[in-house]
Design a protein around this motif. Structure first.
Motif, PDB file in Angstrom:
ATOM      1  N   PHE A  62      64.520  41.531 124.412  1.00 56.76           N
ATOM      2  CA  PHE A  62      65.189  41.915 125.644  1.00 56.76           C
ATOM      3  C   PHE A  62      66.349  42.866 125.370  1.00 56.76           C
ATOM      4  O   PHE A  62      66.469  43.914 126.018  1.00 56.76           O
ATOM      5  CB  PHE A  62      65.698  40.693 126.420  1.00 56.76           C
ATOM      6  CG  PHE A  62      66.601  41.079 127.556  1.00 56.76           C
ATOM      7  CD1 PHE A  62      66.059  41.640 128.706  1.00 56.76           C
ATOM      8  CD2 PHE A  62      67.982  40.947 127.468  1.00 56.76           C
ATOM      9  CE1 PHE A  62      66.884  42.046 129.754  1.00 56.76           C
ATOM     10  CE2 PHE A  62      68.812  41.352 128.504  1.00 56.76           C
ATOM     11  CZ  PHE A  62      68.261  41.902 129.652  1.00 56.76           C
ATOM     12  N   TRP A  63      67.198  42.516 124.407  1.00 57.67           N
ATOM     13  CA  TRP A  63      68.374  43.352 124.151  1.00 57.67           C
ATOM     14  C   TRP A  63      68.010  44.659 123.455  1.00 57.67           C
ATOM     15  O   TRP A  63      68.625  45.698 123.706  1.00 57.67           O
ATOM     16  CB  TRP A  63      69.419  42.552 123.367  1.00 57.67           C
ATOM     17  CG  TRP A  63      70.010  41.494 124.239  1.00 57.67           C
ATOM     18  CD1 TRP A  63      69.847  40.145 124.144  1.00 57.67           C
ATOM     19  CD2 TRP A  63      70.834  41.711 125.399  1.00 57.67           C
ATOM     20  NE1 TRP A  63      70.512  39.498 125.161  1.00 57.67           N
ATOM     21  CE2 TRP A  63      71.134  40.430 125.941  1.00 57.67           C
ATOM     22  CE3 TRP A  63      71.352  42.843 126.019  1.00 57.67           C
ATOM     23  CZ2 TRP A  63      71.919  40.275 127.077  1.00 57.67           C
ATOM     24  CZ3 TRP A  63      72.137  42.694 127.163  1.00 57.67           C
ATOM     25  CH2 TRP A  63      72.410  41.422 127.678  1.00 57.67           C
ATOM     26  N   GLU A  64      66.971  44.646 122.608  1.00 56.59           N
ATOM     27  CA  GLU A  64      66.510  45.896 121.999  1.00 56.59           C
ATOM     28  C   GLU A  64      65.927  46.824 123.064  1.00 56.59           C
ATOM     29  O   GLU A  64      66.174  48.040 123.058  1.00 56.59           O
ATOM     30  CB  GLU A  64      65.476  45.591 120.917  1.00 56.59           C
ATOM     31  CG  GLU A  64      66.090  44.952 119.667  1.00 56.59           C
ATOM     32  CD  GLU A  64      65.059  44.292 118.768  1.00 56.59           C
ATOM     33  OE1 GLU A  64      63.844  44.392 119.076  1.00 56.59           O
ATOM     34  OE2 GLU A  64      65.458  43.658 117.768  1.00 56.59           O
ATOM     35  N   ASP A 157      64.877  46.577 135.120  1.00 65.68           N
ATOM     36  CA  ASP A 157      63.959  45.760 135.921  1.00 65.68           C
ATOM     37  C   ASP A 157      62.495  45.938 135.531  1.00 65.68           C
ATOM     38  O   ASP A 157      61.769  44.958 135.333  1.00 65.68           O
ATOM     39  CB  ASP A 157      64.132  46.090 137.411  1.00 65.68           C
ATOM     40  CG  ASP A 157      65.413  45.520 137.988  1.00 65.68           C
ATOM     41  OD1 ASP A 157      66.260  45.051 137.199  1.00 65.68           O
ATOM     42  OD2 ASP A 157      65.582  45.550 139.217  1.00 65.68           O
ATOM     43  N   LYS A 158      62.047  47.186 135.458  1.00 66.64           N
ATOM     44  CA  LYS A 158      60.628  47.422 135.166  1.00 66.64           C
ATOM     45  C   LYS A 158      60.269  46.943 133.768  1.00 66.64           C
ATOM     46  O   LYS A 158      59.203  46.341 133.555  1.00 66.64           O
ATOM     47  CB  LYS A 158      60.283  48.906 135.329  1.00 66.64           C
ATOM     48  CG  LYS A 158      58.778  49.181 135.209  1.00 66.64           C
ATOM     49  CD  LYS A 158      58.437  50.625 135.442  1.00 66.64           C
ATOM     50  CE  LYS A 158      56.931  50.832 135.499  1.00 66.64           C
ATOM     51  NZ  LYS A 158      56.210  50.225 134.370  1.00 66.64           N
ATOM     52  N   PHE A 159      61.144  47.207 132.805  1.00 67.88           N
ATOM     53  CA  PHE A 159      60.908  46.736 131.446  1.00 67.88           C
ATOM     54  C   PHE A 159      60.760  45.219 131.420  1.00 67.88           C
ATOM     55  O   PHE A 159      59.832  44.679 130.810  1.00 67.88           O
ATOM     56  CB  PHE A 159      62.057  47.169 130.536  1.00 67.88           C
ATOM     57  CG  PHE A 159      62.177  46.372 129.272  1.00 67.88           C
ATOM     58  CD1 PHE A 159      61.202  46.449 128.279  1.00 67.88           C
ATOM     59  CD2 PHE A 159      63.260  45.523 129.065  1.00 67.88           C
ATOM     60  CE1 PHE A 159      61.304  45.697 127.111  1.00 67.88           C
ATOM     61  CE2 PHE A 159      63.372  44.775 127.905  1.00 67.88           C
ATOM     62  CZ  PHE A 159      62.398  44.857 126.928  1.00 67.88           C
ATOM     63  N   VAL A 160      61.666  44.516 132.078  1.00 64.53           N
ATOM     64  CA  VAL A 160      61.621  43.051 132.094  1.00 64.53           C
ATOM     65  C   VAL A 160      60.349  42.571 132.773  1.00 64.53           C
ATOM     66  O   VAL A 160      59.668  41.667 132.269  1.00 64.53           O
ATOM     67  CB  VAL A 160      62.871  42.483 132.802  1.00 64.53           C
ATOM     68  CG1 VAL A 160      62.715  40.992 133.089  1.00 64.53           C
ATOM     69  CG2 VAL A 160      64.115  42.722 131.952  1.00 64.53           C
ATOM     70  N   HIS A 163      57.376  43.477 130.368  1.00 63.07           N
ATOM     71  CA  HIS A 163      57.402  42.869 129.040  1.00 63.07           C
ATOM     72  C   HIS A 163      57.260  41.352 129.081  1.00 63.07           C
ATOM     73  O   HIS A 163      56.645  40.760 128.202  1.00 63.07           O
ATOM     74  CB  HIS A 163      58.701  43.247 128.323  1.00 63.07           C
ATOM     75  CG  HIS A 163      58.678  42.968 126.860  1.00 63.07           C
ATOM     76  ND1 HIS A 163      58.020  43.778 125.957  1.00 63.07           N
ATOM     77  CD2 HIS A 163      59.213  41.956 126.118  1.00 63.07           C
ATOM     78  CE1 HIS A 163      58.148  43.289 124.732  1.00 63.07           C
ATOM     79  NE2 HIS A 163      58.867  42.183 124.808  1.00 63.07           N
ATOM     80  N   PHE A 164      57.828  40.742 130.123  1.00 66.04           N
ATOM     81  CA  PHE A 164      57.801  39.281 130.199  1.00 66.04           C
ATOM     82  C   PHE A 164      56.886  38.764 131.308  1.00 66.04           C
ATOM     83  O   PHE A 164      56.942  37.585 131.657  1.00 66.04           O
ATOM     84  CB  PHE A 164      59.229  38.743 130.384  1.00 66.04           C
ATOM     85  CG  PHE A 164      60.145  39.076 129.235  1.00 66.04           C
ATOM     86  CD1 PHE A 164      59.965  38.508 127.986  1.00 66.04           C
ATOM     87  CD2 PHE A 164      61.179  39.992 129.390  1.00 66.04           C
ATOM     88  CE1 PHE A 164      60.796  38.816 126.917  1.00 66.04           C
ATOM     89  CE2 PHE A 164      62.023  40.309 128.326  1.00 66.04           C
ATOM     90  CZ  PHE A 164      61.824  39.719 127.086  1.00 66.04           C
TER      91      PHE A 164
END
Length: 201
Positions: A62-64, A157-160, A163-164
């Motif tokens: 998440f942080w990367e 938002d889109k990454f989260v 990715h998850f």
């Protein structure tokens, strides 16, 4: 004042020097976080708050991923280095992160079920979220675990979501990295009571 609850919320601070030296197990941390959210009130008992709790690889990813996105947002490399130092030294250095969401299906249903309040239902959802944020934060502090509240939404938002595998109706609202307290919080100043409060009898 001798009040246990006031003592607990006074102990809750923004901890920016996090580490991984937490004596509690991941299961124990999850129990604290989930129960704090479960016991948090919401308008019409709608229970609109959702959470994803990240540990280990997921926490790092998440942080990367957040840093990768921020690299394209900050104005120059100097600014990015400052951001990178903050993210890696204050957030990723912790043992986990809680991602807080609002379930928009619940909010939409409330607007439909209670049309007289429809203009304020979004605000009611924010109230529920804020209470859950504070309760988790205080519960972690009570267990000797430091945390802070961050808001890298909406740029992540889109990454989260991708990715998850987050449901489309969950809107990311805040992020809470947590871990061992490697250094205490700085002092806290308060505005005058005269500017802040009124008591009317």
């Amino acid at each position: 004042m001798n009040n246990n609850y006031i003592n607990e919320i006074t102990n809750r601070r923004s901890i920016y020097n996090l580490g991984k030296n937490v004596s509690l197990t991941q299961d124990e941390l999850v129990d604290i976080i989930e129960e704090a959210i479960r016991q948090s009130p919401s308008a019409f008992n709608s229970q609109s708050v959702r959470a994803i709790i990240l540990f280990d690889k997921a926490h790092d990813e998440f942080w990367e991923g957040t840093l990768d996105i921020l690299h394209g947002e900050v104005p120059n490399e100097t600014a990015f280095e400052n951001t990178k130092n903050k993210v890696e030294g204050s957030f990723k250095s912790g043992v986990g992160t809680v991602l807080f969401f609002t379930d928009e299906k619940i909010i939409d249903k409330l607007k439909n079920d209670f049309p007289i309040f429809s203009d304020n239902i979004d605000m009611f959802g924010e109230h529920a979220l804020g209470i859950a944020n504070a309760n988790v934060w205080t519960a972690l502090a009570s267990a000797g675990v430091g945390a802070s509240l961050q808001h890298y939404n909406p740029i992540v938002d889109k990454f989260v979501q991708d990715h998850f595998d987050v449901p489309a109706n969950w809107t990311l609202k805040s992020q809470m990295p947590f871990g061992s307290i490697e250094a205490p919080a700085d002092g806290k100043d308060f505005m005058t009571d005269e500017d802040r409060f009124r008591v009317i009898k």
